[in-house]
Design a protein around this motif. Structure first.
Motif, PDB file in Angstrom:
ATOM      1  N   ALA A  86       0.828  -1.201   0.000  1.00  0.00           N
ATOM      2  CA  ALA A  86       0.000   0.000   0.000  1.00  0.00           C
ATOM      3  C   ALA A  86       0.866   1.257   0.000  1.00  0.00           C
ATOM      4  O   ALA A  86       0.573   2.235  -0.703  1.00  0.00           O
ATOM      5  N   LYS A  87       1.928   1.226   0.770  1.00  0.00           N
ATOM      6  CA  LYS A  87       2.843   2.367   0.811  1.00  0.00           C
ATOM      7  C   LYS A  87       3.483   2.595  -0.563  1.00  0.00           C
ATOM      8  O   LYS A  87       3.579   3.737  -1.038  1.00  0.00           O
ATOM      9  N   ALA A  88       3.881   1.530  -1.221  1.00  0.00           N
ATOM     10  CA  ALA A  88       4.491   1.644  -2.547  1.00  0.00           C
ATOM     11  C   ALA A  88       3.481   2.140  -3.579  1.00  0.00           C
ATOM     12  O   ALA A  88       3.822   2.931  -4.466  1.00  0.00           O
ATOM     13  N   PHE A  89       2.239   1.691  -3.465  1.00  0.00           N
ATOM     14  CA  PHE A  89       1.182   2.128  -4.378  1.00  0.00           C
ATOM     15  C   PHE A  89       0.985   3.640  -4.267  1.00  0.00           C
ATOM     16  O   PHE A  89       0.899   4.355  -5.278  1.00  0.00           O
ATOM     17  N   ALA A  90       0.928   4.151  -3.045  1.00  0.00           N
ATOM     18  CA  ALA A  90       0.765   5.584  -2.839  1.00  0.00           C
ATOM     19  C   ALA A  90       1.981   6.354  -3.335  1.00  0.00           C
ATOM     20  O   ALA A  90       1.856   7.428  -3.933  1.00  0.00           O
ATOM     21  N   GLU A  91       3.165   5.792  -3.118  1.00  0.00           N
ATOM     22  CA  GLU A  91       4.386   6.474  -3.549  1.00  0.00           C
ATOM     23  C   GLU A  91       4.450   6.585  -5.063  1.00  0.00           C
ATOM     24  O   GLU A  91       4.893   7.609  -5.607  1.00  0.00           O
ATOM     25  N   ARG A  92       3.999   5.558  -5.772  1.00  0.00           N
ATOM     26  CA  ARG A  92       3.964   5.633  -7.234  1.00  0.00           C
ATOM     27  C   ARG A  92       3.027   6.740  -7.703  1.00  0.00           C
ATOM     28  O   ARG A  92       3.319   7.444  -8.677  1.00  0.00           O
ATOM     29  N   ALA A  93       1.909   6.893  -7.018  1.00  0.00           N
ATOM     30  CA  ALA A  93       0.979   7.967  -7.374  1.00  0.00           C
ATOM     31  C   ALA A  93       1.628   9.332  -7.162  1.00  0.00           C
ATOM     32  O   ALA A  93       1.467  10.249  -7.982  1.00  0.00           O
ATOM     33  N   LEU A  94       2.368   9.479  -6.080  1.00  0.00           N
ATOM     34  CA  LEU A  94       3.064  10.734  -5.827  1.00  0.00           C
ATOM     35  C   LEU A  94       4.142  10.986  -6.872  1.00  0.00           C
ATOM     36  O   LEU A  94       4.349  12.122  -7.317  1.00  0.00           O
ATOM     37  N   GLU A  95       4.843   9.934  -7.276  1.00  0.00           N
ATOM     38  CA  GLU A  95       5.883  10.089  -8.284  1.00  0.00           C
ATOM     39  C   GLU A  95       5.301  10.561  -9.610  1.00  0.00           C
ATOM     40  O   GLU A  95       5.919  11.346 -10.330  1.00  0.00           O
ATOM     41  N   ASP A  96       4.105  10.080  -9.943  1.00  0.00           N
ATOM     42  CA  ASP A  96       3.451  10.527 -11.175  1.00  0.00           C
ATOM     43  C   ASP A  96       3.206  12.034 -11.151  1.00  0.00           C
ATOM     44  O   ASP A  96       3.243  12.695 -12.184  1.00  0.00           O
ATOM     45  N   VAL A  97       2.958  12.561  -9.966  1.00  0.00           N
ATOM     46  CA  VAL A  97       2.737  14.000  -9.824  1.00  0.00           C
ATOM     47  C   VAL A  97       4.062  14.752  -9.847  1.00  0.00           C
ATOM     48  O   VAL A  97       4.190  15.815 -10.451  1.00  0.00           O
ATOM     49  N   ARG A  98       5.057  14.179  -9.187  1.00  0.00           N
ATOM     50  CA  ARG A  98       6.358  14.853  -9.137  1.00  0.00           C
ATOM     51  C   ARG A  98       7.044  14.892 -10.498  1.00  0.00           C
ATOM     52  O   ARG A  98       7.725  15.857 -10.849  1.00  0.00           O
ATOM     53  N   ASP A  99       6.875  13.821 -11.278  1.00  0.00           N
ATOM     54  CA  ASP A  99       7.669  13.629 -12.492  1.00  0.00           C
ATOM     55  C   ASP A  99       7.067  14.352 -13.694  1.00  0.00           C
ATOM     56  O   ASP A  99       6.723  13.749 -14.699  1.00  0.00           O
ATOM     57  N   VAL A 100       6.918  15.672 -13.589  1.00  0.00           N
ATOM     58  CA  VAL A 100       6.454  16.495 -14.708  1.00  0.00           C
ATOM     59  C   VAL A 100       7.355  17.718 -14.790  1.00  0.00           C
ATOM     60  O   VAL A 100       7.916  18.163 -13.783  1.00  0.00           O
ATOM     61  N   PRO A 101       7.551  18.278 -15.980  1.00  0.00           N
ATOM     62  CA  PRO A 101       8.428  19.450 -16.113  1.00  0.00           C
ATOM     63  C   PRO A 101       7.848  20.678 -15.424  1.00  0.00           C
ATOM     64  O   PRO A 101       6.652  20.953 -15.508  1.00  0.00           O
TER      65      PRO A 101
END
Length: 337
Positions: A83-98
């Motif tokens: 669950a922690k990894a699932f949430a972290e991936r969602a956060l990374e999708d937000v972080r990883d934009v120009p």
């Protein structure tokens, strides 16, 4: 329309709903599935009339989706690590934009969710892989034959109306009249995923930060409204079942079409205060004119300090009039060619 809370409130989510704290979920899949919310009469605050005092500001932030994703078809529960990894991936999708100097072309210009989705407070996901807990597959049931026929009729009616013909041709959310997360049932928003609760003898009030329409729920046993009287958010009636607030909502408008439902939609919500900082929220959706069976879900709300700030979305705003003017200009330009 712009977000007004920024980093001031711990309440941001991604479009669906549940508990923000992994520790608040049951420790194993079996206990998570079977546990029933229970509150200790000695630990929860109470109003002068002895009812649980739920007043204050709450968030339902989560990265858990309403329906179970296809890749988790046979997986009802995460481990805490998953669950922690699932949430972290969602956060990374937000972080990883120009952003800033990283923006090099028109293709890099975007609506930056990270402005309000990356505040410095804990975000998470439930152990269950969907908010829906019934049916067991975590998915909204199939649409009934009646529902399919109505959806086809709605689609046919829209074909004769251009998307920019009038203000009424635009969606309810764009016109700031009604947003689907308001429900009922209450669903999360992309940001400002907060709810204020106010109580008084004979009245229970729920108010979202995003689209801050106060749902005033009478508890005095008054009869339901006539079926001829309908509203976008339906008409709610509440009662206490022990320490649980039970709210039944009917009389939805046909124009609401919540998840393509009909005006026969009925929603039952149950709010149980399990500690001074947690509310267990459950809901059941029923509409035999739309789905082949009822469906249910649940999650936890967590207390936050607030205050909640008005999200100043309003009908007839400048963006709407500009959209329509732009369409008229485009039509006039096309006629000259």
């Amino acid at each position: 329309m712009k977000p007004t809370l920024g980093c001031a409130i711990a309440a941001v989510s991604l479009l669906l709903l549940a508990s923000p704290d992994l520790k608040s979920q049951s420790g194993t899949a079996s206990t998570a599935a079977q546990a029933q919310p229970k509150a200790s009469a000695r630990t929860i605050p109470r109003t002068p009339d002895g009812k649980p005092d739920m007043q204050g500001n709450w968030t339902n932030q989560t990265f858990t989706p309403l329906e179970r994703p296809a890749q988790f078809k046979d997986k009802q529960f995460f481990t805490a690590e998953e669950a922690k990894a699932f949430a972290e991936r969602a956060l990374e999708d937000v972080r990883d934009v120009p952003r800033g100097e990283e923006v090099k072309s028109d293709a890099d210009i975007h609506y930056d969710d990270g402005i309000w989705l990356l505040e410095g407070y804990e975000k998470g996901a439930m152990l269950r892989t969907s908010i829906i807990n019934d049916p067991p597959d975590g998915r909204i049931p199939a649409v009934s034959a009646e529902g399919q026929k109505r959806n086809q009729a709605r689609a046919a009616a829209r074909k004769g109306i251009g998307p920019f013909d009038s203000a009424q041709a635009r969606g309810l959310s764009e016109r700031c009249i009604y947003w689907a997360h308001e429900g009922p049932p209450i669903l999360p928003t992309g940001y400002n995923s907060n709810v204020r609760i106010v109580q008084a003898p004979g009245t229970f009030v729920l108010q979202h930060e995003m689209m801050p329409v106060a749902r005033v729920i009478p508890l005095d046993g008054r009869p339901k409204l006539s079926p001829a009287l309908r509203a976008y958010r339906g008409e709610s009636r509440g009662r206490w079942d022990g320490d649980t607030m039970v709210i039944e909502t009917t009389n939805y408008s046909e124009k609401t079409a919540w998840r393509n439902s009909s005006e026969n939609l009925k929603v039952v919500e149950r709010l149980t205060m399990t500690s001074p900082t947690k509310i267990h929220y459950e809901f059941t959706v029923e509409d035999s004119s739309t789905w082949t069976r009822p469906w249910s879900g649940d999650y936890e709300m967590t207390r936050i300090d607030g205050p909640l700030i008005e999200y100043a979305c309003h009908e007839g705003n400048y963006q709407l009039s500009t959209i329509l003017r732009g369409a008229r200009v485009a039509e006039a330009s096309a006629q000259k060619k």
